[in-house]
Write a protein that holds these residues in place. Sequence first.
Motif, short mmCIF file in Angstrom:
data_model
loop_
_atom_site.label_atom_id
_atom_site.label_comp_id
_atom_site.label_asym_id
_atom_site.label_seq_id
_atom_site.Cartn_x
_atom_site.Cartn_y
_atom_site.Cartn_z
N GLY A 196 0.79 -1.23 0.00
CA GLY A 196 0.00 0.00 0.00
C GLY A 196 0.82 1.28 0.00
O GLY A 196 0.51 2.21 -0.75
N PRO A 197 1.89 1.35 0.80
CA PRO A 197 2.69 2.59 0.78
C PRO A 197 3.31 2.88 -0.60
O PRO A 197 3.38 4.04 -1.01
N LEU A 198 3.69 1.84 -1.32
CA LEU A 198 4.23 2.04 -2.67
C LEU A 198 3.12 2.55 -3.60
O LEU A 198 3.36 3.44 -4.42
N VAL A 199 1.93 2.01 -3.45
CA VAL A 199 0.79 2.46 -4.25
C VAL A 199 0.49 3.93 -3.97
O VAL A 199 0.32 4.72 -4.91
N GLU A 200 0.45 4.30 -2.70
CA GLU A 200 0.18 5.70 -2.35
C GLU A 200 1.27 6.63 -2.89
O GLU A 200 0.97 7.69 -3.43
N TRP A 201 2.52 6.22 -2.76
CA TRP A 201 3.63 7.04 -3.26
C TRP A 201 3.52 7.20 -4.79
O TRP A 201 3.67 8.30 -5.31
N ASN A 202 3.26 6.10 -5.49
CA ASN A 202 3.18 6.16 -6.95
C ASN A 202 1.99 7.00 -7.41
O ASN A 202 2.08 7.74 -8.39
N THR A 203 0.87 6.93 -6.69
CA THR A 203 -0.29 7.74 -7.04
C THR A 203 0.03 9.22 -6.88
O THR A 203 -0.29 10.02 -7.77
N ARG A 204 0.69 9.58 -5.78
CA ARG A 204 1.10 10.98 -5.59
C ARG A 204 2.07 11.43 -6.69
O ARG A 204 1.97 12.53 -7.21
N ARG A 205 3.00 10.54 -7.06
CA ARG A 205 3.97 10.86 -8.11
C ARG A 205 3.26 11.08 -9.44
O ARG A 205 3.56 12.03 -10.17
N GLU A 206 2.29 10.24 -9.75
CA GLU A 206 1.53 10.38 -11.00
C GLU A 206 0.76 11.69 -11.02
O GLU A 206 0.74 12.39 -12.02
#
Length: 119
Positions: free
Chosen positions: A86-96
């Motif tokens: 989940g933390p990777l998903v949240e980070w990638n969503t913010r990056r996108e």
Amino acid sequence: MVFSYKLGCLPENVLQTLLNDRLVAKGSVMGFVTTFFQVFLQKENLDDLVALLTKARVVNRLLDFMPPSKRSLEDFNAHFSAAGLGPLVEWNTRREIDTKVAELQEGLERMMSADPPHS
């Protein structure tokens, strides 16, 4: 890989070579990077993973590890959330989102400089 990382042999070149079209299409790469991310994050934090991905020059290419038929942000989020990342998903969503905002801002700046308002 984490063993090699601890010895100082960073897997940057390994991550680059994983972007082989044939292996990506078969889904082999997705399984590997998922396991790698899980094991890495058990020992290190997300910032260390992002630093590693940045150094390997794949931080902006995470979707490229997904098979072409599943290369969407929704599929990425579903896959990594199900894998407990989940933390990777949240980070990638913010990056996108940050990337999209920057692109829109650049486009607006270009449009405004090309056609300045008339007084």
